[in-house]
Scaffold this active site. Structure first.
Site, PDB file in Angstrom:
ATOM      1  N   LYS A  74      45.280  25.075  46.077  1.00 55.91           N
ATOM      2  CA  LYS A  74      46.311  25.418  47.072  1.00 55.91           C
ATOM      3  C   LYS A  74      46.782  24.156  47.791  1.00 55.91           C
ATOM      4  CE  LYS A  74      44.585  30.095  47.967  1.00 55.91           C
ATOM      5  NZ  LYS A  74      43.917  30.971  48.925  1.00 55.91           N
ATOM      6  N   THR A  88      42.230  37.792  63.485  1.00 54.15           N
ATOM      7  CA  THR A  88      41.839  39.051  64.131  1.00 54.15           C
ATOM      8  C   THR A  88      40.311  39.109  64.154  1.00 54.15           C
ATOM      9  OG1 THR A  88      43.812  40.066  63.230  1.00 54.15           O
ATOM     10  CG2 THR A  88      42.072  41.570  63.969  1.00 54.15           C
ATOM     11  N   GLU A 111      48.342  37.133  66.190  1.00 55.94           N
ATOM     12  CA  GLU A 111      49.693  37.129  65.617  1.00 55.94           C
ATOM     13  C   GLU A 111      50.057  38.540  65.179  1.00 55.94           C
ATOM     14  OE1 GLU A 111      49.451  34.397  62.356  1.00 55.94           O
ATOM     15  OE2 GLU A 111      48.533  35.885  61.056  1.00 55.94           O
ATOM     16  N   LEU A 136      52.531  39.491  62.664  1.00 50.23           N
ATOM     17  CA  LEU A 136      53.525  39.163  61.635  1.00 50.23           C
ATOM     18  C   LEU A 136      53.470  40.196  60.529  1.00 50.23           C
ATOM     19  CD1 LEU A 136      52.776  35.335  61.202  1.00 50.23           C
ATOM     20  CD2 LEU A 136      54.251  36.446  62.872  1.00 50.23           C
ATOM     21  N   ARG A 137      54.645  40.746  60.204  1.00 50.22           N
ATOM     22  CA  ARG A 137      54.697  41.614  59.026  1.00 50.22           C
ATOM     23  C   ARG A 137      55.045  40.741  57.840  1.00 50.22           C
ATOM     24  NH1 ARG A 137      59.417  44.999  60.775  1.00 50.22           N
ATOM     25  NH2 ARG A 137      59.773  42.991  61.731  1.00 50.22           N
ATOM     26  N   ASN A 139      47.779  47.574  65.482  1.00 51.71           N
ATOM     27  CA  ASN A 139      47.682  48.031  64.093  1.00 51.71           C
ATOM     28  C   ASN A 139      47.215  49.482  64.006  1.00 51.71           C
ATOM     29  OD1 ASN A 139      48.743  45.798  62.938  1.00 51.71           O
ATOM     30  ND2 ASN A 139      46.798  44.842  62.415  1.00 51.71           N
ATOM     31  N   LEU A 167      57.629  55.666  59.957  1.00 49.39           N
ATOM     32  CA  LEU A 167      57.618  57.102  59.647  1.00 49.39           C
ATOM     33  C   LEU A 167      57.966  57.345  58.181  1.00 49.39           C
ATOM     34  CD1 LEU A 167      59.281  59.025  62.650  1.00 49.39           C
ATOM     35  CD2 LEU A 167      56.877  58.866  62.038  1.00 49.39           C
ATOM     36  N   CYS A 210      45.978  44.005  56.542  1.00 51.64           N
ATOM     37  CA  CYS A 210      45.669  44.272  57.957  1.00 51.64           C
ATOM     38  C   CYS A 210      45.219  45.696  58.255  1.00 51.64           C
ATOM     39  CB  CYS A 210      46.889  43.948  58.814  1.00 51.64           C
ATOM     40  SG  CYS A 210      47.224  42.199  58.811  1.00 51.64           S
ATOM     41  N   LYS A 255      41.793  46.972  56.844  1.00 53.54           N
ATOM     42  CA  LYS A 255      40.716  46.142  57.401  1.00 53.54           C
ATOM     43  C   LYS A 255      40.503  46.461  58.887  1.00 53.54           C
ATOM     44  CE  LYS A 255      41.831  41.751  58.322  1.00 53.54           C
ATOM     45  NZ  LYS A 255      41.628  41.522  59.762  1.00 53.54           N
TER      46      LYS A 255
HETATM   47  C1  UDX Z   1      51.091  44.832  59.612  1.00 46.37           C
HETATM   48  C2  UDX Z   1      51.683  45.019  61.014  1.00 46.37           C
HETATM   49  O1  UDX Z   1      52.938  45.628  60.924  1.00 46.37           O
HETATM   50  C3  UDX Z   1      51.759  43.694  61.739  1.00 46.37           C
HETATM   51  O2  UDX Z   1      52.243  43.879  63.044  1.00 46.37           O
HETATM   52  C4  UDX Z   1      50.409  43.135  61.799  1.00 46.37           C
HETATM   53  O3  UDX Z   1      50.418  41.929  62.495  1.00 46.37           O
HETATM   54  C5  UDX Z   1      49.847  42.965  60.411  1.00 46.37           C
HETATM   55  O4  UDX Z   1      49.855  44.223  59.735  1.00 46.37           O
HETATM   56  P1  UDX Z   1      52.000  44.114  57.230  1.00 46.37           P
HETATM   57  O5  UDX Z   1      50.663  44.537  56.736  1.00 46.37           O
HETATM   58  O6  UDX Z   1      52.550  42.823  56.766  1.00 46.37           O
HETATM   59  O7  UDX Z   1      51.992  44.079  58.833  1.00 46.37           O
HETATM   60  O8  UDX Z   1      53.079  45.193  56.783  1.00 46.37           O
HETATM   61  P2  UDX Z   1      53.763  46.504  57.367  1.00 46.37           P
HETATM   62  O9  UDX Z   1      55.217  46.330  57.222  1.00 46.37           O
HETATM   63  O10 UDX Z   1      53.283  46.917  58.703  1.00 46.37           O
HETATM   64  O11 UDX Z   1      53.315  47.586  56.259  1.00 46.37           O
HETATM   65  C6  UDX Z   1      51.946  47.851  55.976  1.00 46.37           C
HETATM   66  C7  UDX Z   1      51.841  48.955  54.963  1.00 46.37           C
HETATM   67  O12 UDX Z   1      52.286  50.185  55.505  1.00 46.37           O
HETATM   68  C8  UDX Z   1      52.666  48.741  53.685  1.00 46.37           C
HETATM   69  O13 UDX Z   1      51.915  49.119  52.567  1.00 46.37           O
HETATM   70  C9  UDX Z   1      53.842  49.677  53.854  1.00 46.37           C
HETATM   71  O14 UDX Z   1      54.371  50.131  52.632  1.00 46.37           O
HETATM   72  C10 UDX Z   1      53.207  50.813  54.629  1.00 46.37           C
HETATM   73  N1  UDX Z   1      54.174  51.567  55.420  1.00 46.37           N
HETATM   74  C11 UDX Z   1      54.844  50.968  56.441  1.00 46.37           C
HETATM   75  C12 UDX Z   1      54.374  52.910  55.136  1.00 46.37           C
HETATM   76  O15 UDX Z   1      53.759  53.469  54.217  1.00 46.37           O
HETATM   77  N2  UDX Z   1      55.270  53.619  55.888  1.00 46.37           N
HETATM   78  C13 UDX Z   1      55.964  53.052  56.921  1.00 46.37           C
HETATM   79  O16 UDX Z   1      56.759  53.764  57.563  1.00 46.37           O
HETATM   80  C14 UDX Z   1      55.747  51.679  57.208  1.00 46.37           C
END
Ligand code: UDX
Length: 420
Positions: A22, A108, A137, A139-140, A194, A236, A246, A249
């Protein structure tokens, strides 16, 4: 993300990576994973000369006023979270930290961890007067750059006084409200955030199962309730369950925190079990359609990453679905826009064939499983699918296709939360 964006606003950043592969990629300006926009930001930072990649942490920290710890704290059996890597790195760098420097934890961590780290540092290198901050943080993946620059709030956890160091570091990149709490609050805020998002997903997913059985359409139900400002329409989307590094976990960590404190947390446990069941739904639909063995069946899978905009497949529902299809005897051809990052690098995913194009994956298949809502799939040419597939059947995990258009060309769409 943090290193590159801070370097681009003029901070001198030493980015430490102990994986040599990396590190070699990053040093050549190559982002070894996909995150929307990050490659351009990395290229810019390297051109500016404000970022340097190093293997050795001591060399980096001995020249730095602030040290960000962005280390993994994975889920392991019988622990709230494994903070072993974090502890090792702190032990390694402690002797080299500059006097009065700031240690910023981004990872976290279980509630109480930062305070314990602070106490330990006080005992071992107290004379250096290290300032410890917990700055979680939010971050999505796929939106990480925008989320970094426009947070809903900057949480600053510090125990003894309120400093302005985070505001100084972020001054040229983040214009947001700062919220000062102690480190334990900051740690719990991250889990709580989360928890609430994962809860919404599991709740809508559970409701989708009830909708399907009772004859209601979850798509219409969620559109309607999402208009209520007290509910809102975010998180939703029903589907095959949440994935990613995230939610799973952190929900697990909260359950274990409850166990460690001798408290039963039935609602939080339910979020996890609903999510596990949701990952099985498409398999149940496939076996009730084709029978308990899928031997001799050919399926295409569109989308493996846990969501669009990232090359990450950690905890992706696709792993469970693909592995079950293979275990039930089916042959699977997959396509994902990020497959070059995924192939051979995901031991948890059973080996499958990869197609170079989504339509090639459809050649002669008995059904398509749509598992990630990449734009290329939502812009599907419905009639072309019908021509290529053995039978025009789609197990639709993300509810992003147009049921009317599909029906017009004779595609049977098997959806989650929508009665047949
Ligand atoms: C998440 C949190 O949103 C973020 O704030 C945190 O810091 C880290 O974890 P992330 O895991 O990158 O971010 O993605 P996110 O967009 O939240 O989606 C997580 C999962 O939920 C995905 O598999 C997504 O497909 C699913 N999801 C999301 C749903 O099934 N339905 C939804 O309405 C939204």
């Amino acid at each position: 993300m943090t290193a590159v964006l801070l370097a681009n606003v003029g901070h001198k950043v030493y980015c430490v990576e102990n994986n040599k592969e990396k590190l070699a990629a990053l040093s050549q300006g190559i982002c070894y994973f996909y995150e929307e926009g990050l490659q351009d930001e990395l290229t810019q930072a390297i051109a500016k000369g404000t970022i340097e990649f190093l293997l050795a942490a001591p060399e980096a920290v001995s020249q730095s006023e602030a040290v960000f710890l962005c280390l993994p704290t994975p889920n392991v059996p019988h622990m709230i979270a494994d903070i072993g890597i974090l502890n090792c790195v702190i032990d390694e760098i402690a002797p080299f930290l500059c006097r009065e420097s700031t240690l910023i934890i981004k990872s976290t961590v279980p509630v109480g961890t930062s305070r314990r780290i602070e106490e330990k540092l006080n005992c071992t290198i107290g004379e250096k007067n290290i300032h410890l901050i917990m700055n979680p943080e939010f971050l999505r993946q796929g939106n990480a750059i925008s989320d970094f620059k426009h947070p809903f709030l900057v949480i600053v956890g510090e125990n003894h006084y309120k400093s302005s160091i985070m505001e100084q570091i972020y001054a040229d990149i983040i214009q947001a409200e700062y919220f000062y709490v102690d480190t334990s609050d900051a740690e719990m805020i991250k889990y709580a955030s989360n928890l609430f998002l994962a809860n919404r997903i599991s709740l809508i997913n559970e409701l989708s199962v009830l909708c399907e059985k009772t004859g209601a359409n979850i798509q219409l139900v969620r559109t309607a309730i999402g208009k209520d400002p007290n509910i809102g329409n975010q998180y939703l989307n029903p589907g095959i369950g949440y994935g990613g590094s995230c939610f799973a976990k952190d929900i697990n960590a909260l359950i274990r925190m409850g166990q460690a404190a001798n408290i039963h947390l039935p609602l939080i446990e339910a979020i996890q079990s609903v999510n596990n069941r949701q990952k099985q739904l498409l398999i149940e639909k496939a076996t009730s359609r084709f029978g308990q063995t899928l031997y001799g069946k050919r399926f295409a899978v569109w989308g493996l990453t846990f969501k669009p905009g990232t090359s990450d497949i950690r905890e992706a529902p696709s792993i469970c679905i693909v592995n079950n299809l293979v275990m039930f005897g089916a042959s699977v051809t997959a396509y994902d826009p990020m497959q070059k990052f995924i192939q051979e690098k995901t031991p948890s995913l059973f080996p499958v064939e990869y197609a170079s194009d989504p339509y090639i994956a459809l050649n002669g298949v008995d059904a398509l499983f749509l598992l990630t809502e990449w734009k290329v799939f939502t812009e599907i040419e419905y009639s072309r699918c019908v021509e290529i597939m053995n039978s025009p059947l789609i197990f639709h995990g993300r509810n992003v296709l147009d049921p009317v258009k599909a029906k017009e060309v004779g595609i049977e769409l098997i959806q989650i939360g929508v009665p047949m």
